[in-house]
Write an enzyme that holds these catalytic residues in place. Structure first.
Site, mmCIF file in Angstrom:
data_model
loop_
_atom_site.group_PDB
_atom_site.id
_atom_site.type_symbol
_atom_site.label_atom_id
_atom_site.label_comp_id
_atom_site.label_asym_id
_atom_site.label_seq_id
_atom_site.Cartn_x
_atom_site.Cartn_y
_atom_site.Cartn_z
ATOM 1 N N TYR A 1 79.397 90.279 142.079
ATOM 2 C CA TYR A 1 80.750 89.898 141.633
ATOM 3 C C TYR A 1 80.746 89.706 140.120
ATOM 4 O O TYR A 1 81.614 90.207 139.401
ATOM 5 C CB TYR A 1 81.162 88.609 142.360
ATOM 6 C CG TYR A 1 82.546 88.100 142.030
ATOM 7 C CD1 TYR A 1 83.672 88.697 142.563
ATOM 8 C CD2 TYR A 1 82.720 86.993 141.178
ATOM 9 C CE1 TYR A 1 84.954 88.219 142.269
ATOM 10 C CE2 TYR A 1 83.986 86.510 140.885
ATOM 11 C CZ TYR A 1 85.102 87.125 141.435
ATOM 12 O OH TYR A 1 86.364 86.646 141.140
ATOM 13 N N LYS B 1 82.850 91.830 137.190
ATOM 14 C CA LYS B 1 83.800 91.184 136.283
ATOM 15 C C LYS B 1 83.402 91.393 134.813
ATOM 16 O O LYS B 1 84.266 91.557 133.950
ATOM 17 C CB LYS B 1 83.946 89.698 136.634
ATOM 18 C CG LYS B 1 84.542 89.453 138.037
ATOM 19 C CD LYS B 1 85.893 90.125 138.216
ATOM 20 C CE LYS B 1 86.568 89.802 139.539
ATOM 21 N NZ LYS B 1 87.885 90.465 139.687
HETATM 22 N N1 NAI Z 1 90.504 82.653 143.242
HETATM 23 C C1 NAI Z 1 89.697 82.538 142.210
HETATM 24 O O1 NAI Z 1 89.000 81.523 142.059
HETATM 25 C C2 NAI Z 1 89.636 83.611 141.159
HETATM 26 C C3 NAI Z 1 90.016 84.904 141.415
HETATM 27 N N2 NAI Z 1 89.879 85.861 140.440
HETATM 28 C C4 NAI Z 1 90.240 87.229 140.698
HETATM 29 O O2 NAI Z 1 91.620 87.310 140.985
HETATM 30 C C5 NAI Z 1 91.872 88.428 141.822
HETATM 31 C C6 NAI Z 1 92.707 87.968 142.999
HETATM 32 O O3 NAI Z 1 91.961 87.033 143.733
HETATM 33 P P1 NAI Z 1 92.607 85.971 144.729
HETATM 34 O O4 NAI Z 1 94.068 86.044 144.704
HETATM 35 O O5 NAI Z 1 91.925 84.704 144.469
HETATM 36 O O6 NAI Z 1 92.050 86.557 146.108
HETATM 37 P P2 NAI Z 1 92.702 86.622 147.551
HETATM 38 O O7 NAI Z 1 91.574 86.938 148.472
HETATM 39 O O8 NAI Z 1 93.536 85.439 147.820
HETATM 40 O O9 NAI Z 1 93.691 87.889 147.458
HETATM 41 C C7 NAI Z 1 93.182 89.165 147.222
HETATM 42 C C8 NAI Z 1 94.182 90.203 147.737
HETATM 43 O O10 NAI Z 1 93.586 91.481 147.491
HETATM 44 C C9 NAI Z 1 93.733 92.272 148.656
HETATM 45 N N3 NAI Z 1 92.683 93.278 148.727
HETATM 46 C C10 NAI Z 1 91.376 93.092 149.042
HETATM 47 N N4 NAI Z 1 90.737 94.264 149.064
HETATM 48 C C11 NAI Z 1 91.645 95.209 148.734
HETATM 49 C C12 NAI Z 1 91.593 96.615 148.595
HETATM 50 N N5 NAI Z 1 90.462 97.303 148.830
HETATM 51 N N6 NAI Z 1 92.698 97.271 148.228
HETATM 52 C C13 NAI Z 1 93.871 96.602 148.042
HETATM 53 N N7 NAI Z 1 93.989 95.278 148.181
HETATM 54 C C14 NAI Z 1 92.892 94.585 148.523
HETATM 55 C C15 NAI Z 1 93.664 91.278 149.814
HETATM 56 O O11 NAI Z 1 94.229 91.814 151.004
HETATM 57 C C16 NAI Z 1 94.424 90.103 149.239
HETATM 58 O O12 NAI Z 1 95.795 90.205 149.531
HETATM 59 C C17 NAI Z 1 90.510 88.996 142.194
HETATM 60 O O13 NAI Z 1 90.229 90.108 141.374
HETATM 61 C C18 NAI Z 1 89.563 87.856 141.894
HETATM 62 O O14 NAI Z 1 88.274 88.303 141.612
HETATM 63 C C19 NAI Z 1 89.419 85.534 139.196
HETATM 64 C C20 NAI Z 1 89.037 84.271 138.888
HETATM 65 C C21 NAI Z 1 89.128 83.210 139.845
HETATM 66 C C1 LIG Z 2 86.045 81.174 126.224
HETATM 67 C C2 LIG Z 2 84.986 81.062 126.899
HETATM 68 C C3 LIG Z 2 84.084 81.809 127.664
HETATM 69 C C4 LIG Z 2 83.314 80.880 128.413
HETATM 70 C C5 LIG Z 2 82.665 81.516 129.516
HETATM 71 C C6 LIG Z 2 82.225 80.480 130.433
HETATM 72 O O1 LIG Z 2 82.504 79.323 130.255
HETATM 73 C C7 LIG Z 2 81.462 80.931 131.520
HETATM 74 C C8 LIG Z 2 81.082 80.065 132.402
HETATM 75 C C9 LIG Z 2 80.219 80.458 133.493
HETATM 76 C C10 LIG Z 2 78.860 79.872 133.246
HETATM 77 O O2 LIG Z 2 78.010 80.829 132.698
HETATM 78 C C11 LIG Z 2 78.368 79.474 134.565
HETATM 79 C C12 LIG Z 2 79.497 79.647 135.460
HETATM 80 O O3 LIG Z 2 79.406 79.598 136.638
HETATM 81 C C13 LIG Z 2 80.746 79.916 134.762
HETATM 82 C C14 LIG Z 2 81.614 80.850 135.498
HETATM 83 C C15 LIG Z 2 82.527 80.180 136.482
HETATM 84 C C16 LIG Z 2 83.218 81.245 137.225
HETATM 85 C C17 LIG Z 2 84.388 80.870 137.990
HETATM 86 C C18 LIG Z 2 84.894 82.122 138.622
HETATM 87 C C19 LIG Z 2 85.581 81.949 139.890
HETATM 88 C C20 LIG Z 2 85.977 83.258 140.553
HETATM 89 O O4 LIG Z 2 86.063 84.301 139.934
HETATM 90 O O5 LIG Z 2 86.228 83.198 141.750
#
Ligand code: NAI
Ligand SMILES: CCCCCC(=O)/C=C/[C@H]1[C@H](O)CC(=O)[C@@H]1CCCCCCC(=O)O
Length: 267
Positions: free
Chosen positions: A152, A156
């Site tokens: 993951y 990203k």
């Molecule tokens: N929730 C979190 O903590 C964070 C999420 N993100 C990113 O945000 C984005 C959205 O995540 P969330 O809303 O949290 O996830 P979620 O799991 O709630 O929603 C994801 C959506 O994407 C759809 N999906 C999954 N595979 C797919 C595919 N092959 N084609 C089309 N649609 C598909 C699912 O059906 C779902 O509706 C992701 O890229 C995730 O990595 C980034 C940082 C933090």
């Molecule tokens: C502006 C600032 C950049 C700072 C980047 C940062 O703070 C990164 C933090 C990571 C650290 O190396 C260890 C971690 O786990 C942090 C990442 C936390 C990720 C949350 C993502 C959740 C998700 O995508 O589902």
């Protein structure tokens, strides 16, 4: 500032979580929104809900798996036939699955590349397009490593690098398209349950407590807060190649070093 009235947006992974929030804030600001998701049932229900709330025909759902080139291309053509144009494209769909890691790369990174190239082809001024803006959803794990999810994390970091390189290409070659990335910390959506699922985390389940302690350091954001970040990246015409880091204690545009910071070593 870009006005959203009359603009057409595409959001992938729109059926729930962040994608649903992004689609809703774009609708609230006057755009029409094509919802793309692999989850057909949830997508169709959301289409009905949004059309009731924001007006008939403001939204349409397209079942698309972003890991399929063909499905993505077919849906894009249908969107153009229905709405006539695409001005905003948000590559949001993403999963956490360290066991099926090739699937994770195909959705999180290759899916972003597929969506971005489709959008760019249509928007680029040299192709007769009207310009536009692309926002790719990365994560704070695209800026620093998340130990429990190396794949993951890799996807990203890939999204951040791809976005920055293409934004530079757009600037140098004058595509007329802005390309930005979002890097939120943990957000309260169904995705974060993945960190406690052996099915998705596999050999890294032993690190669950480590992730839990990180969640204390980076308390979860709400979808509505992150959606405001999307709106900023879409509307602010000065932003190209920007990465918006979002944490509970505030959001900020990431400053990348112009030179590589390094500690010299003797070779
Ligand atoms: N929730 C979190 O903590 C964070 C999420 N993100 C990113 O945000 C984005 C959205 O995540 P969330 O809303 O949290 O996830 P979620 O799991 O709630 O929603 C994801 C959506 O994407 C759809 N999906 C999954 N595979 C797919 C595919 N092959 N084609 C089309 N649609 C598909 C699912 O059906 C779902 O509706 C992701 O890229 C995730 O990595 C980034 C940082 C933090
Ligand atoms: C502006 C600032 C950049 C700072 C980047 C940062 O703070 C990164 C933090 C990571 C650290 O190396 C260890 C971690 O786990 C942090 C990442 C936390 C990720 C949350 C993502 C959740 C998700 O995508 O589902």
């Amino acid at each position: 500032m870009m006005a959203l009235q009359g603009k057409v947006a595409v959001v992938t992974g729109a059926a729930q979580g962040l994608g649903k929030g992004f689609a809703e804030i774009l609708l609230q600001n006057g755009a029409k929104v094509a919802l793309l998701d692999i989850n057909e049932k949830a997508g169709k229900e959301l289409e009905t809900q949004f059309n009731e709330a924001y007006g008939a025909d403001r939204t349409h759902f397209y079942p698309v798996d972003v890991s399929s080139d063909q499905q993505f291309k077919d849906a894009f053509q249908k969107i153009l036939s229905k709405f006539g144009q695409v001005d905003i494209f948000c590559n949001n769909a993403g999963i956490i699955n360290e066991k099926q890691w090739e699937k994770t790369v195909s959705i999180n990174l290759c899916g972003v590349v597929r969506g971005t190239y489709l959008a760019l082809e249509h928007m680029k001024k040299e192709n007769g397009g009207q310009g536009g803006v692309i926002v790719n959803v990365a994560s704070l794990a695209g800026l620093g490593p998340l130990a429990q999810t190396p794949i993951y994390t890799a996807t990203k970091f890939g999204v951040v690098g791809f976005t920055r390189a293409l934004a530079l290409a757009s600037e140098v070659a004058n595509y007329g398209v802005r390309i930005n990335a979002m890097c939120p910390a943990f957000v309260r959506t169904p995705l974060i349950d993945s960190f406690n699922s052996e099915e998705q985390i596999g050999q890294f389940m032993g690190l669950a407590d480590f992730t839990r302690s990180l969640m204390e350091k980076f308390p979860s954001l709400e979808v509505e807060e992150v959606s405001k970040g999307l709106l900023l990246l879409v509307k602010d015409d000065s932003l190209n190649g920007a990465c918006l880091a979002m944490m509970r204690d505030g959001a900020g545009l990431v400053s990348f070093p112009k030179e590589i910071p390094k500690t010299p070593v003797a070779l």
